[in-house]
Structures are given as C-alpha cells and as structure tokens.
Design a protein around this motif. Sequence first.
Motif, PDB file in Angstrom:
ATOM      1  N   LYS A  58      48.032  -2.796  12.455  1.00 37.87           N
ATOM      2  CA  LYS A  58      48.880  -1.698  11.980  1.00 37.87           C
ATOM      3  C   LYS A  58      48.221  -1.042  10.766  1.00 37.87           C
ATOM      4  O   LYS A  58      47.769  -1.727   9.849  1.00 37.87           O
ATOM      5  CB  LYS A  58      50.267  -2.228  11.607  1.00 37.87           C
ATOM      6  N   GLY A  59      48.148   0.294  10.787  1.00 43.58           N
ATOM      7  CA  GLY A  59      47.562   1.050   9.692  1.00 43.58           C
ATOM      8  C   GLY A  59      46.060   1.251   9.805  1.00 43.58           C
ATOM      9  O   GLY A  59      45.489   2.078   9.093  1.00 43.58           O
ATOM     10  N   GLY A  70      43.163   8.781  14.512  1.00 47.40           N
ATOM     11  CA  GLY A  70      44.467   8.468  13.966  1.00 47.40           C
ATOM     12  C   GLY A  70      44.514   7.044  13.451  1.00 47.40           C
ATOM     13  O   GLY A  70      43.487   6.388  13.311  1.00 47.40           O
ATOM     14  N   ALA A  72      46.870   3.253  13.677  1.00 51.95           N
ATOM     15  CA  ALA A  72      47.817   2.464  14.464  1.00 51.95           C
ATOM     16  C   ALA A  72      49.154   2.370  13.737  1.00 51.95           C
ATOM     17  O   ALA A  72      49.205   2.080  12.550  1.00 51.95           O
ATOM     18  CB  ALA A  72      47.261   1.065  14.712  1.00 51.95           C
ATOM     19  N   THR A  73      50.246   2.621  14.458  1.00 51.28           N
ATOM     20  CA  THR A  73      51.580   2.502  13.872  1.00 51.28           C
ATOM     21  C   THR A  73      52.122   1.082  13.997  1.00 51.28           C
ATOM     22  O   THR A  73      53.160   0.763  13.434  1.00 51.28           O
ATOM     23  CB  THR A  73      52.559   3.486  14.535  1.00 51.28           C
ATOM     24  N   ARG A  74      51.409   0.247  14.746  1.00 55.53           N
ATOM     25  CA  ARG A  74      51.741  -1.173  14.898  1.00 55.53           C
ATOM     26  C   ARG A  74      50.483  -1.888  15.355  1.00 55.53           C
ATOM     27  O   ARG A  74      49.490  -1.242  15.696  1.00 55.53           O
ATOM     28  CB  ARG A  74      52.881  -1.371  15.893  1.00 55.53           C
ATOM     29  N   HIS A  85      52.880   6.367  21.291  1.00 54.77           N
ATOM     30  CA  HIS A  85      53.835   5.301  20.981  1.00 54.77           C
ATOM     31  C   HIS A  85      53.286   4.284  19.981  1.00 54.77           C
ATOM     32  O   HIS A  85      54.046   3.512  19.401  1.00 54.77           O
ATOM     33  CB  HIS A  85      54.293   4.597  22.269  1.00 54.77           C
ATOM     34  N   ASN A  86      51.951   4.282  19.763  1.00 56.31           N
ATOM     35  CA  ASN A  86      51.370   3.326  18.818  1.00 56.31           C
ATOM     36  C   ASN A  86      50.218   3.918  17.997  1.00 56.31           C
ATOM     37  O   ASN A  86      49.489   3.193  17.339  1.00 56.31           O
ATOM     38  CB  ASN A  86      50.923   2.052  19.541  1.00 56.31           C
ATOM     39  N   LEU A  87      50.087   5.247  18.043  1.00 55.80           N
ATOM     40  CA  LEU A  87      49.034   5.958  17.332  1.00 55.80           C
ATOM     41  C   LEU A  87      49.617   7.176  16.634  1.00 55.80           C
ATOM     42  O   LEU A  87      50.330   7.964  17.259  1.00 55.80           O
ATOM     43  CB  LEU A  87      47.956   6.415  18.324  1.00 55.80           C
ATOM     44  N   GLU A  88      49.335   7.290  15.347  1.00 53.78           N
ATOM     45  CA  GLU A  88      49.752   8.471  14.597  1.00 53.78           C
ATOM     46  C   GLU A  88      48.498   9.265  14.257  1.00 53.78           C
ATOM     47  O   GLU A  88      47.567   8.740  13.647  1.00 53.78           O
ATOM     48  CB  GLU A  88      50.465   8.064  13.304  1.00 53.78           C
ATOM     49  N   THR A  90      45.947  11.738  12.451  1.00 55.56           N
ATOM     50  CA  THR A  90      45.693  12.029  11.039  1.00 55.56           C
ATOM     51  C   THR A  90      44.923  13.330  10.864  1.00 55.56           C
ATOM     52  O   THR A  90      44.800  13.818   9.752  1.00 55.56           O
ATOM     53  CB  THR A  90      44.894  10.889  10.376  1.00 55.56           C
ATOM     54  N   GLN A  96      46.396  12.820   4.829  1.00 56.38           N
ATOM     55  CA  GLN A  96      45.606  11.789   5.498  1.00 56.38           C
ATOM     56  C   GLN A  96      44.177  12.308   5.648  1.00 56.38           C
ATOM     57  O   GLN A  96      43.962  13.361   6.227  1.00 56.38           O
ATOM     58  CB  GLN A  96      46.158  11.505   6.901  1.00 56.38           C
TER      59      GLN A  96
END
Length: 98
Positions: A58-59, A70, A72-74, A85-88, A90, A96
């Motif tokens: 995560k992160g 991007g 990882a959100t988890r 669903h698991n990538l934000e 940037t 960012q």
Amino acid sequence: MNIYQAVTMNENDKVAVALKNIEKNSTVELMHKNGKIKVVLLDDIDFGHKFSIVPIKKGEKILKYGEVIGAATRDIGVGEHVHVHNLEGTRGRGDQVG
C-alpha cells in the motif's frame, strides 16, 4: 515457438500487460529482468489490462513500461489485477510527483 501472453518493457516494471484475455488460475510465463518468470493469475485479466508480477505494498509506486503510473491503494499480491480498485493515479496531480 513460445507464444507469450503478457509483456513488460522495463526491468523495474511491477506489472505486466496482458496481450490477450487470460483466465484466473492460468500460469503466465513472461520475460522480466533478463529471464523468464511465471505468475499464477488470481483474477481474470482482460486484454490490455495489468497484473502484478511482484508484491506491491500500500502506498508504493507502481511502474509500467518503466514509468510511474500511480500508487497502490492497498497491498497487491502477485497475480492480482491492477486497476482503479487498487491503483490511484498520480499523473497530472500537483500534490503527487511521479
């Protein structure tokens, strides 16, 4: 002749891109860091979509084609689908930096 189902473009990539639709539980063999690796998919992966080839925390920044796409959100396990669903993303965000 070995037909590859997925591709990476840079030795630092953390994800591979599917070259065709690939079913969950399939074992995908691909070239990475000057050698072949095998990944068992935990999800169905559609053509053009990404899956993790290394554990991602995560992160952590996610690299595709040698570029940060991007964070990882988890935690993301090897063989998991990597998408919204698991990538934000940037890119283009002033708060960012890639």
